[in-house]
Design an enzyme around this catalytic site. Sequence first.
Site, short mmCIF file in Angstrom:
data_model
loop_
_atom_site.label_atom_id
_atom_site.label_comp_id
_atom_site.label_asym_id
_atom_site.label_seq_id
_atom_site.Cartn_x
_atom_site.Cartn_y
_atom_site.Cartn_z
N THR B 146 22.51 36.61 -7.92
CA THR B 146 21.85 37.38 -6.84
C THR B 146 20.91 36.40 -6.14
O THR B 146 21.32 35.67 -5.26
CB THR B 146 21.10 38.61 -7.38
OG1 THR B 146 20.22 38.21 -8.43
CG2 THR B 146 22.05 39.66 -7.89
N LYS B 168 23.01 35.13 -15.48
CA LYS B 168 22.38 35.20 -14.15
C LYS B 168 21.00 35.82 -14.32
O LYS B 168 20.73 36.51 -15.31
CB LYS B 168 23.22 36.00 -13.16
CG LYS B 168 23.35 37.48 -13.39
CD LYS B 168 22.21 38.35 -12.97
CE LYS B 168 21.74 38.10 -11.57
NZ LYS B 168 20.55 38.99 -11.29
N THR B 179 17.33 41.59 -12.82
CA THR B 179 18.29 41.82 -13.89
C THR B 179 18.77 40.51 -14.49
O THR B 179 19.05 39.57 -13.77
CB THR B 179 19.48 42.58 -13.33
OG1 THR B 179 19.04 43.87 -12.98
CG2 THR B 179 20.58 42.70 -14.37
N GLU B 259 12.49 32.91 -9.70
CA GLU B 259 12.14 33.11 -8.29
C GLU B 259 10.79 32.54 -7.92
O GLU B 259 9.76 32.92 -8.47
CB GLU B 259 12.14 34.62 -7.98
CG GLU B 259 13.52 35.22 -7.94
CD GLU B 259 13.50 36.73 -7.75
OE1 GLU B 259 12.43 37.33 -7.85
OE2 GLU B 259 14.59 37.28 -7.50
N ASN B 378 9.93 38.47 -3.15
CA ASN B 378 9.99 39.84 -3.64
C ASN B 378 9.41 40.87 -2.68
O ASN B 378 9.49 42.06 -2.92
CB ASN B 378 9.32 39.92 -5.01
CG ASN B 378 10.18 39.26 -6.06
OD1 ASN B 378 11.29 39.70 -6.31
ND2 ASN B 378 9.70 38.16 -6.62
N THR B 383 14.82 44.17 2.31
CA THR B 383 14.72 44.45 3.75
C THR B 383 15.47 43.39 4.55
O THR B 383 15.99 42.45 4.01
CB THR B 383 13.25 44.47 4.20
OG1 THR B 383 12.59 43.31 3.69
CG2 THR B 383 12.56 45.70 3.70
#
Lengths: 383, 383
Positions: B146, B168, B179, B259, B378, B383
């Site tokens: 992702t 992942k 996740t 991230e 995040n 969006t």
Amino acid sequence: MSVTAPLGFRAAGVAAGIKGGEARDLALVVNDGPSRAAAGVFTRNRVKAAPVLWSQQVLRGGRVRAVVLNSGGANACTGAPGFQDTHATAEKVGQVLQDSAGEIAVCSTGLIGERLPMDKLLPAIDVAAGQLSRDGGLAAADAIRTTDKVAKIAFRRADGYTIGGMAKGAGMLAPSLATMLCVLTTDADLDSAALDRALRAATAVTFDRLDTDGCISTNDTVLLLASGASGTTPDEAEFTALLTEVCADLTRQLLNDAEGASKTIAIEVVGAASDFDAVTVGRAIARNNLLKCAIHGEDPNWGRVLAAVGSTEAVFEPDKINVAINGVWVCRGGAVGDDRGKVDLSPREVTITVDLSAGPASATVWTTDLTAEYVHENSAYST
Amino acid sequence: MSVTAPLGFRAAGVAAGIKGGEARDLALVVNDGPSRAAAGVFTRNRVKAAPVLWSQQVLRGGRVRAVVLNSGGANACTGAPGFQDTHATAEKVGQVLQDSAGEIAVCSTGLIGERLPMDKLLPAIDVAAGQLSRDGGLAAADAIRTTDKVAKIAFRRADGYTIGGMAKGAGMLAPSLATMLCVLTTDADLDSAALDRALRAATAVTFDRLDTDGCISTNDTVLLLASGASGTTPDEAEFTALLTEVCADLTRQLLNDAEGASKTIAIEVVGAASDFDAVTVGRAIARNNLLKCAIHGEDPNWGRVLAAVGSTEAVFEPDKINVAINGVWVCRGGAVGDDRGKVDLSPREVTITVDLSAGPASATVWTTDLTAEYVHENSAYST
């Protein structure tokens, strides 16, 4: 007005040079009586700063003549020498007031792990004592600021007595963004046991439900001092309600000034099986970084709300949870509800309502969004 | 190599259009046997996605013929229709493999609260089935990404058998940034009970000790499939050690791709009274936003480490805690230690060592710093 709104109190705020500049960094609040009944609540962190350990001892006696507070250094993780510094600070205040050090509470806030510059702090107590006045409440509130952009003061008058207060910090009593300090004063005539009951009841539903970043400070302190100077002994329930109003007012000011925040978020948990469950769920949501980022991005990401709820042990069925964001029920029965496109997240004030459908209890927890400014402010703090 | 490194496995990764572009978003991993023993561990979040609920049922039988995984949608908080979508996905895979849907595990990752586009997903299973090959491991690993910048694969060979895996997510099994999905494969011949013991032991000290942001996903899944195709039944302890190596390798890859992170932080807790205490303290530090910001700012702010330790119920005395940051003991006996100016925080890899002086147990928890990029990524995700 602040802590000097009630009769029987004087205060001062001066620049001791602890912060290394011209800014005020030392506050003194003195209770001239006739009563000096007091109560306090302190951080639940097991690593407690020296002034917390000291003030807890003082409060065990139920009497406080004065509170001395400094910004510019937390005096936490400073070992036995740090505790001696706190003791010396109380002795000095006792000396200038010709009173016992054992009734002088001490509060400190600032960086952890550094000794306080006692050569600057002790002489400043003389200066502060010379400036004590019935008008000193605002200067005292100013002196306890660290990253606070504004001083926080509040007061309420009832029939025959007044409650005042000042606070600092963008955090809360238990978990805390930075140290939260609060001194509340009243000229009501109540004994320390009554003050303690009122203080615990008021803080439990105000400061205790503010959770900006889940970090528990080593220094959090809320003190309540009663001078009895009004001669009024109020009904305890009425006094507690008024005290709760003052605490709620200060809580809101702390929330609005939280480091780096661009949104203030009220998390209303309803339909909980117990108050404990409601607060637990509210706190789990308040601490979810992903959700806090989403609100910052004005993204009504209710999935992150459910993921936070699911991390708790509260009583609920996943397929009976409803979530509203700013009044739009975006999640019904644990699944997609009304159109999330209808949610307007542009205002600073955001309300997330979570209905657990598990009982009659409810609670509101307040938090803020997570922003790049928060990261910046807390990356650069000690450097 | 990845999941197809061991004998008896084929895989494929294709673009179903779930993500709405040309990127791969559907993976299929097939166990051709002769054994199909399997084990799985799943998120502890009580709000579980439909594929988690489904795969838990499948794993109760201890046998898995194939795993189908999609990115582009978590199929979480989608109610009964979402569960039917997962069921239909398993049925479709069973049909193309001419096998029982009851032995098809399903994993999904992506946004919570949206239905999957079944009109795209189901036809893509036919395409994936047509592309299944012994070389498909990398394409499968690519298809489950992702926000992952890179595909994560690993394998280890022992005498007579092999373990492979793909993962992942920039998160972990229990708390999770996003996740985390992982499929592990082996051609060793072990029954499902042995696989289950090995998997729980391996994940407990790897994925379970990665805590990038304390957020627990609704979809986390780790599956271990054994084909038995090597004909080798290894010693269980040796197998567990090798499996732990593969999991540790994948854990490191997840950590390095978390991230927005600019630092990877190993929190080594030593001198703990128990393993539980060591992990509890490590996790409390890993979740402390203030400390994570400080490390981002290359500020060796050990006071925030102590404040995090103090928020736990672990066995310790505040004045006996020692803390080293990148090898410099900046805190000794709960107070100021060696010169914090000696700490070099410029490397990406940071090690924080906390000695609780309370016993012989130790554990390492891995986390990352908190950055403006994390907030950005995040805030903008959905969006």
